[in-house]
Design an enzyme around this catalytic site. Structure first.
Site, short mmCIF file in Angstrom:
data_model
loop_
_atom_site.label_atom_id
_atom_site.label_comp_id
_atom_site.label_asym_id
_atom_site.label_seq_id
_atom_site.Cartn_x
_atom_site.Cartn_y
_atom_site.Cartn_z
N LYS A 179 0.86 -1.18 0.00
CA LYS A 179 0.00 0.00 0.00
C LYS A 179 0.90 1.24 0.00
O LYS A 179 1.53 1.55 1.00
CB LYS A 179 -0.91 0.02 1.23
N CYS A 289 14.37 10.61 5.86
CA CYS A 289 14.48 10.23 7.27
C CYS A 289 15.93 10.31 7.73
O CYS A 289 16.20 10.41 8.91
CB CYS A 289 13.94 8.82 7.46
P1 NAD Z 1 3.31 8.46 7.61
O1 NAD Z 1 3.64 7.64 8.79
O2 NAD Z 1 2.29 9.51 7.76
O3 NAD Z 1 2.81 7.54 6.42
C1 NAD Z 1 3.56 6.43 5.96
C2 NAD Z 1 2.61 5.44 5.33
O4 NAD Z 1 1.70 4.96 6.32
C3 NAD Z 1 1.73 6.00 4.22
O5 NAD Z 1 1.53 4.98 3.25
C4 NAD Z 1 0.43 6.29 4.92
O6 NAD Z 1 -0.67 6.27 4.04
C5 NAD Z 1 0.37 5.13 5.88
N1 NAD Z 1 -0.45 5.34 7.07
C6 NAD Z 1 -0.71 6.50 7.73
N2 NAD Z 1 -1.51 6.26 8.79
C7 NAD Z 1 -1.77 4.92 8.80
C8 NAD Z 1 -2.52 4.06 9.64
N3 NAD Z 1 -3.17 4.51 10.72
N4 NAD Z 1 -2.55 2.74 9.35
C9 NAD Z 1 -1.90 2.26 8.28
N5 NAD Z 1 -1.17 3.02 7.44
C10 NAD Z 1 -1.09 4.34 7.70
O7 NAD Z 1 4.68 9.04 7.10
P2 NAD Z 1 4.94 9.92 5.80
O8 NAD Z 1 4.57 11.32 6.18
O9 NAD Z 1 4.35 9.32 4.59
O10 NAD Z 1 6.51 9.76 5.65
C11 NAD Z 1 7.40 10.51 6.38
C12 NAD Z 1 7.91 9.72 7.56
O11 NAD Z 1 8.52 8.53 7.14
C13 NAD Z 1 8.99 10.47 8.31
O12 NAD Z 1 8.81 10.37 9.69
C14 NAD Z 1 10.27 9.75 7.90
O13 NAD Z 1 11.32 9.84 8.81
C15 NAD Z 1 9.79 8.37 7.74
N6 NAD Z 1 10.68 7.63 6.85
C16 NAD Z 1 11.49 6.70 7.42
C17 NAD Z 1 12.38 5.99 6.64
C18 NAD Z 1 13.26 4.96 7.25
O14 NAD Z 1 13.75 4.12 6.54
N7 NAD Z 1 13.48 4.97 8.55
C19 NAD Z 1 12.43 6.22 5.26
C20 NAD Z 1 11.60 7.18 4.70
C21 NAD Z 1 10.71 7.88 5.53
#
Ligand code: NAD
Length: 482
Positions: A179, A289
């Site tokens: 997803k 990140c």
């Molecule tokens: P997010 O957590 O808002 O969303 C990530 C994913 O989760 C999206 O697909 C979103 O639709 C989904 N999602 C959101 N709420 C959900 C729920 N309740 N249940 C299931 N799925 C849900 O994060 P974002 O804003 O898309 O991405 C940025 C974040 O990702 C930052 O905190 C960044 O640090 C992190 N990130 C981490 C890495 C890593 O490898 N550690 C890499 C890239 C990004």
């Protein structure tokens, strides 16, 4: 490639069981540089999610039984197709996410490499055989695919986050449902098309696009047929998913938020440190990140370092990532722009000085000028929260122990950067940093052949390298009496 050519090439529907299923409800995908709608994408429901899991479960047994070489060949062909279609993938990422085109090409190379790396790892899955020292029984240790996987990806690296999860899953013999984030579903759909064209059997990978992330994810995670949840995103959502996963003691990998310190030690080569800071801060418009979030510079070199970084950041052209010469694209959404400008304002209200940037250009698009803040008080929110934008806050330190204490003063532990020419000084600090990864005299270290991941609240597990494959394998021990 033109945007019209991209639109003509995009597949539509939910990719389930090897078919593109049409959907009545759709949602808009926006271009953050123009605030215009690019395309409409199927808005998946909980029923679609369960249909995708059904398809993954039906395909699981046969896929687990395929020869490793066959799995490797599919991954290799997908690597070749993604590489051939680099113009399509790069244009798509720039249009839906905003990153400048050269960086989008960079992500195609990086993302595709996970397919090639794991095509090579697929044929190196090995167990062990030994004789127990006391009982003399034979110990057979075998590796088996964990089973159906659910992968949730973020918007910041639309291709690489998908290949980093699905390539090892496919290599290990697992089937999957993915997803993508609703901001950037188009790149994932192109990736599904490449997997299909490469001959991946129906149902091995399925994709659900939706604006209701929680509603489509909950039934999949609650289903006892699911064996693994792999998530990249914020720590807040990661915690919610871990609670859901606990009900079935589901195996999880969590790549969560970061708050990377970048330390410039007294012995640093300032040319390397300034370039490294620029790379670590400005890659992907700061929406990474691994982005340098807190720059701690030794007081003896802080003024020089800050002035040189500000000069370089001010010279970076801001604009639509499709335009030639642009180095800084828009942030992904209005919400993201608001978050970053709030953090910036909080720092200024507390006494930080704006060395360059700080404002947004006129016109459409979620742009923010590259910004350097100096004299930032350590209690500013910008030092505690992930910025995810082109803002570099700088503070100073006097001793190595003070730098280490500042760097570790966070619940996160994904990435850290150290710039130093004195090896003893560098290792003293590196060994004491609470961080899953450290860039030593380097601002970008992500590599498919290296284990990526964090400690503390930055996550669980590793992606890439051999460790990345282990996450999709179970260990079975067979005790044999002769
Ligand atoms: P997010 O957590 O808002 O969303 C990530 C994913 O989760 C999206 O697909 C979103 O639709 C989904 N999602 C959101 N709420 C959900 C729920 N309740 N249940 C299931 N799925 C849900 O994060 P974002 O804003 O898309 O991405 C940025 C974040 O990702 C930052 O905190 C960044 O640090 C992190 N990130 C981490 C890495 C890593 O490898 N550690 C890499 C890239 C990004």
């Amino acid at each position: 490639m033109s945007v019209d050519a991209l639109l003509a090439a995009l597949p539509h529907g939910q990719f389930i069981g090897g078919e593109w299923r049409p959907s009545e409800a759709t949602f808009e995908v926006m271009n953050p540089a123009t605030e215009e709608v690019i395309d409409r994408v199927a808005d998946g429901t909980p029923d679609d999610a369960l249909a995708a899991l059904d398809a993954a479960c039906e395909a699981a047994e046969a896929w687990a039984a395929t020869k490793p070489r066959d799995r490797a060949e599919v991954l290799r062909r997908t690597f070749e197709l993604v590489t051939e279609r680099r113009d399509l993938f790069a244009t798509c990422m720039t249009v839906e996410m905003g990153k400048p085109l050269p960086e989008a090409y960079g992500e195609v190379t990086y993302g595709a490499e996970f397919l090639r790396w794991f095509s090579e790892e697929a044929v190196r899955i090995e167990g062990r055989f030994s004789v127990a020292p006391v009982s003399g029984q034979r110990i057979l240790t075998m590796k088996q695919p964990v089973g159906p996987v659910y992968a949730i990806t973020p918007w910041n690296f639309p291709l690489a986050m998908a290949t980093r999860k699905l390539a090892p899953a496919i290599a290990a013999g697992c089937t999957a449902v993915i997803k993508p984030a609703h901001e950037t579903p188009l790149t994932t759909l192109l990736f599904m098309q490449a997997l299909q064209d490469a001959g991946l059997p129906a149902g091995v990978v399925n994709c659900v696009t939706s604006t209701s992330s929680a509603a489509v994810s909950e039934p999949i995670i609650a289903d006892p047929r699911l064996r693994k949840l792999t998530f990249t995103g914020s720590t807040a959502v990661g915690r919610v998913l871990l609670r859901q996963a606990a009900d079935h003691v589901l195996k999880t990998s969590m790549e969560l938020g970061g708050n990377a310190p970048l330390l410039v030690l007294p012995s640093a080569d300032l040319d390397k440190a300034v370039q490294g800071a620029l790379d670590a801060k400005m890659r992907n418009i700061g929406e990474a990140c691994t982005a340098a979030n807190r720059l701690y510079v030794h007081a003896s070199v802080a003024a020089d370092f800050s002035a040189r970084l500000a000069e370089k950041m001010a010279a970076m052209p801001v604009g639509n990532g499709l335009d030639e010469g642009v180095r800084v694209g828009p942030l992904v959404s209005a919400k993201q722009l608001d978050t970053v400008t709030d953090l910036l304002q909080d720092a200024v209200d507390r006494g930080a000085r704006v060395a360059t940037g700080g404002s947004r250009p006129e016109g459409p698009g979620y742009f923010l000028q590259p910004t350097v803040l100096t004299d930032v008080p350590t209690d500013a929110r910008v030092f505690r929260e992930e910025i995810f934008g082109p803002v570099a806050p700088i503070a100073t330190f006097s001793t190595l122990d003070e730098a280490i204490a500042l760097a570790n003063n966070t619940e996160f532990g994904l990435m850290a950067y150290v710039f130093a020419e004195n090896l003893g000084e560098a290792l003293y600090v590196v060994e004491r940093l609470e961080s899953g990864m450290v860039g030593l005299n380097s601002g970008v270290i992500s590599d498919p052949a290296a284990p990526f991941g964090g400690v503390k609240q930055s996550g669980l597990g590793r992606e890439g390298s051999h460790e990345g494959l282990e996450e999709y394998l179970e260990t079975k021990y067979v005790g044999i009496k002769l």
